[in-house]
Write a protein that holds these residues in place. Structure first.
Motif, PDB file in Angstrom:
ATOM      1  N   VAL A  36     -55.664 -42.630 -27.595  1.00 28.89           N
ATOM      2  CA  VAL A  36     -54.466 -42.963 -26.806  1.00 28.89           C
ATOM      3  C   VAL A  36     -54.337 -44.489 -26.762  1.00 28.89           C
ATOM      4  O   VAL A  36     -55.326 -45.195 -26.616  1.00 28.89           O
ATOM      5  CB  VAL A  36     -54.546 -42.353 -25.383  1.00 28.89           C
ATOM      6  N   CYS A  37     -53.122 -44.993 -26.933  1.00 30.09           N
ATOM      7  CA  CYS A  37     -52.954 -46.448 -26.987  1.00 30.09           C
ATOM      8  C   CYS A  37     -52.765 -47.044 -25.592  1.00 30.09           C
ATOM      9  O   CYS A  37     -52.509 -46.339 -24.622  1.00 30.09           O
ATOM     10  CB  CYS A  37     -51.789 -46.827 -27.913  1.00 30.09           C
ATOM     11  N   GLY A  38     -52.894 -48.350 -25.537  1.00 33.41           N
ATOM     12  CA  GLY A  38     -52.785 -49.060 -24.262  1.00 33.41           C
ATOM     13  C   GLY A  38     -51.398 -48.996 -23.649  1.00 33.41           C
ATOM     14  O   GLY A  38     -51.234 -49.173 -22.442  1.00 33.41           O
ATOM     15  N   LEU A  39     -50.388 -48.710 -24.453  1.00 30.46           N
ATOM     16  CA  LEU A  39     -49.030 -48.601 -23.918  1.00 30.46           C
ATOM     17  C   LEU A  39     -48.785 -47.245 -23.269  1.00 30.46           C
ATOM     18  O   LEU A  39     -47.776 -47.025 -22.609  1.00 30.46           O
ATOM     19  CB  LEU A  39     -48.015 -48.806 -25.050  1.00 30.46           C
ATOM     20  N   CYS A  40     -49.714 -46.291 -23.517  1.00 30.13           N
ATOM     21  CA  CYS A  40     -49.554 -44.926 -23.001  1.00 30.13           C
ATOM     22  C   CYS A  40     -50.560 -44.561 -21.907  1.00 30.13           C
ATOM     23  O   CYS A  40     -50.319 -43.643 -21.133  1.00 30.13           O
ATOM     24  CB  CYS A  40     -49.746 -43.908 -24.129  1.00 30.13           C
ATOM     25  N   TYR A  41     -51.710 -45.242 -21.897  1.00 26.54           N
ATOM     26  CA  TYR A  41     -52.787 -44.815 -21.008  1.00 26.54           C
ATOM     27  C   TYR A  41     -52.611 -45.398 -19.605  1.00 26.54           C
ATOM     28  O   TYR A  41     -53.260 -46.351 -19.205  1.00 26.54           O
ATOM     29  CB  TYR A  41     -54.133 -45.210 -21.601  1.00 26.54           C
TER      30      TYR A  41
ATOM     31  N   THR B 185     -48.311 -50.372 -19.454  1.00 21.01           N
ATOM     32  CA  THR B 185     -47.571 -49.365 -20.225  1.00 21.01           C
ATOM     33  C   THR B 185     -46.200 -49.907 -20.620  1.00 21.01           C
ATOM     34  O   THR B 185     -45.764 -50.945 -20.131  1.00 21.01           O
ATOM     35  CB  THR B 185     -47.322 -48.071 -19.412  1.00 21.01           C
ATOM     36  N   ARG B 186     -45.493 -49.146 -21.461  1.00 23.34           N
ATOM     37  CA  ARG B 186     -44.136 -49.517 -21.850  1.00 23.34           C
ATOM     38  C   ARG B 186     -43.219 -49.613 -20.634  1.00 23.34           C
ATOM     39  O   ARG B 186     -42.232 -50.330 -20.640  1.00 23.34           O
ATOM     40  CB  ARG B 186     -43.553 -48.455 -22.801  1.00 23.34           C
ATOM     41  N   ARG B 187     -43.563 -48.836 -19.584  1.00 21.81           N
ATOM     42  CA  ARG B 187     -42.725 -48.839 -18.390  1.00 21.81           C
ATOM     43  C   ARG B 187     -43.119 -49.963 -17.424  1.00 21.81           C
ATOM     44  O   ARG B 187     -42.574 -50.068 -16.334  1.00 21.81           O
ATOM     45  CB  ARG B 187     -42.835 -47.501 -17.668  1.00 21.81           C
TER      46      ARG B 187
ATOM     47  N   ILE C 215     -52.896 -44.675 -35.048  1.00 26.93           N
ATOM     48  CA  ILE C 215     -52.302 -43.479 -34.469  1.00 26.93           C
ATOM     49  C   ILE C 215     -52.605 -43.415 -32.984  1.00 26.93           C
ATOM     50  O   ILE C 215     -53.752 -43.603 -32.566  1.00 26.93           O
ATOM     51  CB  ILE C 215     -52.864 -42.215 -35.156  1.00 26.93           C
ATOM     52  N   CYS C 216     -51.566 -43.162 -32.190  1.00 19.14           N
ATOM     53  CA  CYS C 216     -51.773 -42.908 -30.764  1.00 19.14           C
ATOM     54  C   CYS C 216     -51.749 -41.399 -30.591  1.00 19.14           C
ATOM     55  O   CYS C 216     -50.753 -40.743 -30.888  1.00 19.14           O
ATOM     56  CB  CYS C 216     -50.682 -43.552 -29.924  1.00 19.14           C
ATOM     57  N   THR C 217     -52.863 -40.839 -30.108  1.00 19.12           N
ATOM     58  CA  THR C 217     -52.966 -39.381 -29.998  1.00 19.12           C
ATOM     59  C   THR C 217     -51.916 -38.808 -29.050  1.00 19.12           C
ATOM     60  O   THR C 217     -51.399 -37.717 -29.273  1.00 19.12           O
ATOM     61  CB  THR C 217     -54.373 -38.991 -29.524  1.00 19.12           C
ATOM     62  N   LEU C 218     -51.587 -39.555 -27.997  1.00 21.01           N
ATOM     63  CA  LEU C 218     -50.616 -39.028 -27.046  1.00 21.01           C
ATOM     64  C   LEU C 218     -49.205 -38.984 -27.642  1.00 21.01           C
ATOM     65  O   LEU C 218     -48.403 -38.123 -27.326  1.00 21.01           O
ATOM     66  CB  LEU C 218     -50.634 -39.867 -25.760  1.00 21.01           C
ATOM     67  N   GLU C 219     -48.924 -39.903 -28.554  1.00 17.79           N
ATOM     68  CA  GLU C 219     -47.594 -39.951 -29.162  1.00 17.79           C
ATOM     69  C   GLU C 219     -47.476 -39.101 -30.423  1.00 17.79           C
ATOM     70  O   GLU C 219     -46.375 -38.823 -30.882  1.00 17.79           O
ATOM     71  CB  GLU C 219     -47.251 -41.406 -29.518  1.00 17.79           C
ATOM     72  N   SER C 220     -48.636 -38.718 -31.017  1.00 20.66           N
ATOM     73  CA  SER C 220     -48.597 -38.006 -32.292  1.00 20.66           C
ATOM     74  C   SER C 220     -48.685 -36.496 -32.116  1.00 20.66           C
ATOM     75  O   SER C 220     -49.644 -35.986 -31.558  1.00 20.66           O
ATOM     76  CB  SER C 220     -49.763 -38.477 -33.178  1.00 20.66           C
TER      77      SER C 220
HETATM   78 ZN    ZN Z   1     -49.372 -44.510 -27.250  1.00 16.14          ZN
END
Ligand code: ZN
Length: 255
Positions: free
Chosen positions: A169-174, A195-197, A225-230
């Protein structure tokens, strides 16, 4: 989706080190573990897990009995292994560790993840390989410096270690609570993220990279690859009840 071609991505380093990462396709597990679940402790049919592990090993040219798995508990303990636990074919419980190290060429070390960062290491000259499971707690506990230390004790040189990080999971999602981000950043400042938000987050992979750099290991390859986005990867944070991806490292057996 059975039969998709991208179930396993593997790379052979010029030095004889091998690194491989699975995605979720090409296995026999039913939903919600579809398809290539390699985790034995997530509620999936053990027969399906066994079949998936076997077909993955074969796709990699490995003997399924020469793959060592862990019972991962988000700690920092490292086990030095020179063969499968209790010999091959045993179903006895396996030790709770989050990292493995071996000086046995040809023996593959496997890490299970679904958002955490799989860390694969190899010093082809010394003939020492290492694998670690680094999620947020393992990052803070120091499993990454611990595995490098363990490899060094077996003769590896950090400057020579080839390192690969698998999908996570990437830092923009975690996203995490503010206090948790502060707590993690106290031990590993590089893991501080947003995060992106714009909410507090942890970037485990950035933290792992920093810890490896401090241990003298340069990362030469990292999955983007970001597991949460893939949709092609298992993500615990996205699905909760789901399968586990596996990452494998091994050195060519001596001829
Ligand atoms: Zn991500």
């Amino acid at each position: 989706m059975i039969g998709q071609q991208h179930a396993v991505t593997s790379e052979e380093h010029a030095s004889g080190a091998h690194f491989a990462f699975t995605d979720r396709w090409g296995g026999v597990s039913a939903a919600p573990y579809d398809e290539l679940n390699l985790g034995g402790a997530v509620g999936d049919d053990p027969e399906a897990v066994r079949a998936n592990r076997e077909r993955t090993a074969k796709a990699l040219g490995l003997d399924p009995a020469a793959v060592v798995w862990m019972n991962q508990v988000h700690g920092r303990d490292v086990a030095v292994v020179d063969g499968p636990w209790h010999g091959s074919g045993s179903t006895a419980p396996i030790p709770a560790v989050d990292a493995l190290v071996t000086a046995r060429r040809g023996l593959a070390l496997a890490v299970l993840t679904a958002d955490c960062t799989p860390v694969l290491l190899a010093d082809p000259v010394a003939g020492v390989a290492g694998a670690a499971h680094a999620g947020r707690p393992g990052l803070v506990a120091g499993v990454v410096p611990a595995v490098v230390e363990s490899m060094t004790a077996l003769g590896a040189d950090p400057a020579r270690i080839v390192a690969r990080l698998g999908p996570s999971v990437c830092g923009l999602c975690y996203e995490v609570p503010e206090e948790m981000r502060a707590e993690v950043a106290k031990s590993v400042p590089e893991a501080w993220a947003t995060t992106r938000r714009g909410t507090p987050a942890v970037d485990v992979t950035a933290g792992v990279r920093a810890q490896l750099a401090r241990a003298g290991v340069e990362i030469s390859g990292q999955s983007h690859i970001c597991t949460l986005e893939s949709k092609d990867h298992f993500s615990y944070r996205r699905e909760r009840t789901t399968g586990r991806l596996a990452s494998y490292v091994w050195l060519d057996a001596e001829l």
